[in-house]
Design a protein around this motif. Structure first.
Motif, short mmCIF file in Angstrom:
data_model
loop_
_atom_site.label_atom_id
_atom_site.label_comp_id
_atom_site.label_asym_id
_atom_site.label_seq_id
_atom_site.Cartn_x
_atom_site.Cartn_y
_atom_site.Cartn_z
N GLU A 1 72.98 22.51 67.43
CA GLU A 1 71.95 22.97 67.59
C GLU A 1 70.85 21.81 67.16
N ILE A 2 70.95 21.13 66.07
CA ILE A 2 70.19 19.89 65.78
C ILE A 2 70.17 18.91 66.66
N LYS A 3 71.48 18.43 67.18
CA LYS A 3 71.27 17.51 68.13
C LYS A 3 70.61 17.75 69.09
N SER A 4 70.62 19.08 69.72
CA SER A 4 69.59 19.51 70.89
C SER A 4 68.38 19.07 70.81
N GLN A 5 67.96 19.05 69.71
CA GLN A 5 66.43 18.65 69.67
C GLN A 5 66.12 17.12 69.68
N TYR A 6 67.00 16.48 69.83
CA TYR A 6 66.93 15.08 70.17
C TYR A 6 67.39 14.65 71.32
N VAL B 1 75.64 24.38 64.08
CA VAL B 1 74.40 23.92 63.59
C VAL B 1 74.22 22.42 63.85
#
Length: 197
Positions: free
Chosen positions: A6-11, A3
């Motif tokens: 996954e969230i870091k990949s949004q940035y 997770v």
């Protein structure tokens, strides 16, 4: 993918010179709010002063980081960290125009501490020591308020005046702008945040 990644990949993004304006605009929102916010703005029945002051200090640190990053980008410097393969010094002293995209880590940017400590290497500020002092105070405020909470925090007015002074000097030397800045901390103290050419 876990997770966190996954969230870091949004940035994920290689930040480029034209991004500086957005960084500055968002920084100014946080700085203006830090100067302005009152106890009445806090939507809590208890600890209004504690929460207001905590929010002010958080916003000062966030605004500081975004504004410094705006300056680095405006001057054409890379604020993303570098890949393991990058063989030169891994600090924010490299021009974007001198780098290959494969050397840039699109997943991470330099810490505020690294940006403050290298600021004078990319521009010779006339009053770097006062800029550094005020920005370091803002950085510590952000770090502490983001990680811990205490029932009270000893108010030291000079810390806020040092932050105000640092930002005023920085605006003049980094952006060629005049900043009127006063952080309202004491009862009935007026706030001020106004930028002009």
């Amino acid at each position: 993918m876990d997770v966190v990644n996954e969230i870091k990949s949004q940035y994920v993004k290689v930040l480029v010179q034209k991004d500086w304006r957005q960084f500055k605009q968002v920084a100014e929102y946080y700085l203006k709010e830090a100067a302005r916010i009152k106890k009445g703005d806090i939507k809590s029945k208890t600890r209004k002063l504690l929460l207001r002051n905590s929010q002010k200090r958080l916003f000062l640190g966030i605004g500081c980081e975004l504004l410094i990053k705006a300056f680095y980008l405006k001057e054409g410097y890379c604020i993303n960290k570098f890949t393991k393969q990058f063989s030169e010094k891994k600090s924010p002293i490299h021009k974007l125009s001198d780098l290959s995209v494969k050397d840039i880590n699109e997943k991470d940017t330099f810490t505020l501490d690294a940006l403050i400590n290298n600021l004078n290497k990319i521009n010779k500020f006339n009053d770097y020591n006062n800029i550094k002092r005020g920005f370091q105070i803002a950085m510590v405020f952000r770090n502490k308020e983001g990680h811990v909470t205490f029932p009270s925090h000893k108010f030291k007015e000079s810390s806020y005046r040092d932050i105000e002074s640092a930002f005023k000097i920085f605006y003049k030397e980094a952006f060629g702008e005049k900043l009127l800045f006063q952080i309202s901390m004491k009862p009935y103290e007026k706030h001020l945040f106004k930028v002009s050419k």
